[in-house]
Design an enzyme around this catalytic site. Structure first.
Site, PDB file in Angstrom:
ATOM      1  N   CYS A 158       0.774 -18.934  -9.599  1.00  0.00           N
ATOM      2  CA  CYS A 158       1.267 -17.601  -9.191  1.00  0.00           C
ATOM      3  C   CYS A 158       2.861 -18.153  -8.429  1.00  0.00           C
ATOM      4  O   CYS A 158       2.874 -19.158  -7.624  1.00  0.00           O
ATOM      5  CB  CYS A 158       0.642 -16.765  -8.269  1.00  0.00           C
ATOM      6  SG  CYS A 158       1.277 -15.373  -8.059  1.00  0.00           S
ATOM      7  N   ASN A 196      -0.234  -7.174  -6.606  1.00  0.00           N
ATOM      8  CA  ASN A 196       1.101  -7.416  -6.119  1.00  0.00           C
ATOM      9  C   ASN A 196       2.135  -7.928  -6.951  1.00  0.00           C
ATOM     10  O   ASN A 196       3.255  -8.222  -6.266  1.00  0.00           O
ATOM     11  CB  ASN A 196       1.008  -8.280  -4.678  1.00  0.00           C
ATOM     12  CG  ASN A 196       0.279  -9.695  -5.051  1.00  0.00           C
ATOM     13  OD1 ASN A 196       0.134 -10.071  -5.902  1.00  0.00           O
ATOM     14  ND2 ASN A 196       0.434 -10.307  -3.983  1.00  0.00           N
ATOM     15  N   HIS A 197       1.936  -8.084  -8.160  1.00  0.00           N
ATOM     16  CA  HIS A 197       2.957  -8.862  -9.202  1.00  0.00           C
ATOM     17  C   HIS A 197       4.058  -7.542  -9.552  1.00  0.00           C
ATOM     18  O   HIS A 197       3.469  -6.571  -9.543  1.00  0.00           O
ATOM     19  CB  HIS A 197       2.253  -9.036 -10.318  1.00  0.00           C
ATOM     20  CG  HIS A 197       1.540 -10.381 -10.216  1.00  0.00           C
ATOM     21  ND1 HIS A 197       0.619 -10.746 -11.213  1.00  0.00           N
ATOM     22  CD2 HIS A 197       1.385 -11.190  -9.274  1.00  0.00           C
ATOM     23  CE1 HIS A 197      -0.318 -11.992 -10.767  1.00  0.00           C
ATOM     24  NE2 HIS A 197       0.457 -12.056  -9.693  1.00  0.00           N
ATOM     25  N   ILE A 233       8.005  -6.725 -11.165  1.00  0.00           N
ATOM     26  CA  ILE A 233       9.372  -6.836 -11.714  1.00  0.00           C
ATOM     27  C   ILE A 233      10.479  -6.111 -10.897  1.00  0.00           C
ATOM     28  O   ILE A 233      10.185  -4.771 -10.856  1.00  0.00           O
ATOM     29  CB  ILE A 233       9.501  -6.578 -13.308  1.00  0.00           C
ATOM     30  CG1 ILE A 233       8.670  -7.513 -13.827  1.00  0.00           C
ATOM     31  CG2 ILE A 233      10.979  -6.907 -13.791  1.00  0.00           C
ATOM     32  CD1 ILE A 233       8.079  -6.945 -15.600  1.00  0.00           C
ATOM     33  N   PRO A 275       9.753 -13.048  -0.848  1.00  0.00           N
ATOM     34  CA  PRO A 275       9.843 -11.276  -1.305  1.00  0.00           C
ATOM     35  C   PRO A 275       9.009 -10.789  -0.318  1.00  0.00           C
ATOM     36  O   PRO A 275       8.032 -11.320   0.508  1.00  0.00           O
ATOM     37  CB  PRO A 275       9.189 -11.259  -2.531  1.00  0.00           C
ATOM     38  CG  PRO A 275       7.960 -12.329  -2.647  1.00  0.00           C
ATOM     39  CD  PRO A 275       8.608 -13.442  -1.977  1.00  0.00           C
ATOM     40  N   SER A 296       7.638  -6.372   0.537  1.00  0.00           N
ATOM     41  CA  SER A 296       6.803  -5.573  -0.082  1.00  0.00           C
ATOM     42  C   SER A 296       7.948  -4.781  -0.993  1.00  0.00           C
ATOM     43  O   SER A 296       8.998  -5.161  -1.266  1.00  0.00           O
ATOM     44  CB  SER A 296       6.134  -4.503   0.841  1.00  0.00           C
ATOM     45  OG  SER A 296       7.106  -3.859   1.572  1.00  0.00           O
ATOM     46  N   SER A 301      13.792  -8.617   0.402  1.00  0.00           N
ATOM     47  CA  SER A 301      13.371 -10.194  -0.052  1.00  0.00           C
ATOM     48  C   SER A 301      14.531 -11.367   0.052  1.00  0.00           C
ATOM     49  O   SER A 301      15.529 -10.812   0.478  1.00  0.00           O
ATOM     50  CB  SER A 301      12.866 -10.118  -1.808  1.00  0.00           C
ATOM     51  OG  SER A 301      11.883  -9.265  -1.838  1.00  0.00           O
ATOM     52  N   HIS A 353       5.258 -17.689   1.473  1.00  0.00           N
ATOM     53  CA  HIS A 353       5.493 -17.043   0.092  1.00  0.00           C
ATOM     54  C   HIS A 353       5.813 -15.528   0.099  1.00  0.00           C
ATOM     55  O   HIS A 353       6.415 -14.968  -0.951  1.00  0.00           O
ATOM     56  CB  HIS A 353       4.239 -17.435  -0.727  1.00  0.00           C
ATOM     57  CG  HIS A 353       3.241 -16.166  -0.634  1.00  0.00           C
ATOM     58  ND1 HIS A 353       2.945 -16.004   0.538  1.00  0.00           N
ATOM     59  CD2 HIS A 353       2.443 -15.709  -1.495  1.00  0.00           C
ATOM     60  CE1 HIS A 353       1.806 -14.738   0.348  1.00  0.00           C
ATOM     61  NE2 HIS A 353       1.544 -14.558  -0.814  1.00  0.00           N
ATOM     62  N   LYS A 399       5.647  -2.137 -11.304  1.00  0.00           N
ATOM     63  CA  LYS A 399       4.258  -2.570 -11.338  1.00  0.00           C
ATOM     64  C   LYS A 399       3.218  -2.194 -12.025  1.00  0.00           C
ATOM     65  O   LYS A 399       3.380  -1.121 -12.966  1.00  0.00           O
ATOM     66  CB  LYS A 399       3.935  -2.209  -9.696  1.00  0.00           C
ATOM     67  CG  LYS A 399       4.243  -3.110  -8.534  1.00  0.00           C
ATOM     68  CD  LYS A 399       3.688  -2.697  -7.315  1.00  0.00           C
ATOM     69  CE  LYS A 399       4.119  -3.481  -6.175  1.00  0.00           C
ATOM     70  NZ  LYS A 399       3.416  -4.853  -6.306  1.00  0.00           N
TER      71      LYS A 399
END
Length: 395
Positions: free
Chosen positions: A77, A162-163, A165, A300, A302, A307, A324, A394
């Site tokens: 990840c 939490n992935h 774009i 990053p 939230s 970020s 991270h 998301k």
């Protein structure tokens, strides 16, 4: 910011977090790891929080051994970001069309492509695809071998949790593309398979936490784990590269003049062979990035916070690592109980994103303050750019 030492452990345990904010369970997990006989040193990042076996936000260097739980179940990840030639003034006031186009091009949540992506015609910048898929057939987990088709269709997909774009703006008004994802279902299944396999080994019988079970160098189980692990890490890297190529295509379709800089990409759940303090060690970073001198990285916040693009300062004490991200300050269940879709809408004001109850567990207030996290690791990384999302996708 300098680190604090937690005493009373067999291996050095160095903490960049505020000790008063770290849960007691997380501190106990850190002590358990630092007392394992194979451990050389442990570095704890400012976003640390409780995980399974090992905390999220920890870096563990081991002699001749590796604990799969200290890697995490989403092997590989990480993050990818890319600067574009676009500026804030090039973006329309209504970004809903751009968000919809991204969601149409890149499956999210449990979605996958109807057919595997034609990587030969997609400009990912990566080679060796035939060898990569051939190596799938040598993976150790029997049930995973039956799911090659699914793994191929999930390549270039986001997943959930939490992935994300994002389309972001930096403080100079430049437009960036950024995404966060890992090795999807195949990486998770490989991780679970090897964690359970490690628990069955005799040398792990008396561990303080069975989830900390390790493989030792020279054993067939270690070799099988390393083979599967590094394949899954490569899958995660390729997954992000495919998504970024698809994202560039979306941007080109809407902004014909757009051009793109070099990709910045970094894992934050992974294993690497490294040398620290003159010792050859296996380093696991679970919720941490490599921050060797000159290394570019992405940290990053939230879905409603800043970020950062960073350059590593190469701190030996931190095992050349940094956080991270912001790190969770409350569980997903707690967040869903405490906040509503109305709260989410307020906290993501100005961001084109989902604002429904399905993503309330990702509300910004469920995460630590990213500015405080960055302040506590000023000796680990140099900030090159501060980004703020204007679009967030998301699952």
């Amino acid at each position: 910011m300098s680190f604090e030492i937690i005493g009373g452990t067999a291996a050095p345990l160095r903490l960049w977090a505020d000790p008063s904010t770290v849960e007691e369970r997380a501190l106990q997990q850190l002590r358990n790891v630092a007392d394992l006989p194979w451990v050389h040193a442990v570095a704890v990042m400012p976003d640390v929080h409780t995980g399974i076996g090992a905390t999220v936000g920890s870096v563990v260097a081991m002699h001749g051994a590796v604990s799969p739980a200290a890697v995490g179940v989403d092997i590989g990840c990480g993050m990818t970001a890319q600067l574009t030639s676009l500026r804030a003034e090039d973006l329309p006031d209504d970004l809903s069309r751009l968000r919809s186009a991204i969601e149409k091009a890149i499956p999210v949540g449990f979605g996958m492509h109807k057919h595997s992506v034609d990587v030969d015609h997609l400009k990912t910048g990566l080679r060796g695809w035939h060898r990569f898929w051939s190596d799938f057939d040598d993976l150790a987990a029997p049930h995973v071998l039956r799911r090659k088709g699914r793994a191929m269709q999930q390549l270039g997909t986001l997943g959930g949790g939490n992935h994300f774009i994002e389309v972001c703006l930096d403080t100079q008004g430049r437009v960036w593309l950024m995404l966060h994802s890992g090795s999807r279902g195949v990486g998770n299944e490989l991780a679970q398979f090897h964690i359970e396999r490690a628990k069955e080994l005799p040398h792990n019988a008396d561990l303080p936490d069975p989830d900390l079970a390790v493989f030792v160098a020279g054993s067939p189980t270690m070799e099988a784990y390393r083979r599967d692990l590094f394949w899954a890490q490569d899958y995660a890297r390729r997954n992000r590269a495919v998504m970024m190529a698809l994202l560039r295509d979306v941007v080109r379709a809407q902004f014909r003049k757009a051009t793109f800089g070099e990709e910045i990409s970094c894992h934050h759940n992974y294993v690497a062979d490294e040398v620290h303090d003159g010792h050859e060690v296996l380093v696991t970073r679970k919720g941490a990035i490599r921050a060797g001198a000159g290394d570019l990285g992405i940290i990053p916040g939230s879905m409603g916070a800043s970020s950062f693009i960073v350059r590593g300062l190469g701190s030996p004490a931190a095992l050349e690592s940094a956080s991270h991200g912001a790190g969770r300050r409350m569980s997903r269940t707690q967040a869903r109980k405490q906040f509503s879709a109305v709260d989410l809408e307020e906290q993501t004001r100005g961001v084109e994103c989902r604002k429904d109850s399905g993503v309330v567990d990702e509300i910004p207030a469920a995460y630590k303050d990213i500015d405080e996290v960055m302040a506590r690791q000023s000796d680990l990384v140099e900030i090159l750019a501060r980004l703020k999302q204007v679009v967030c996708v998301k699952g």
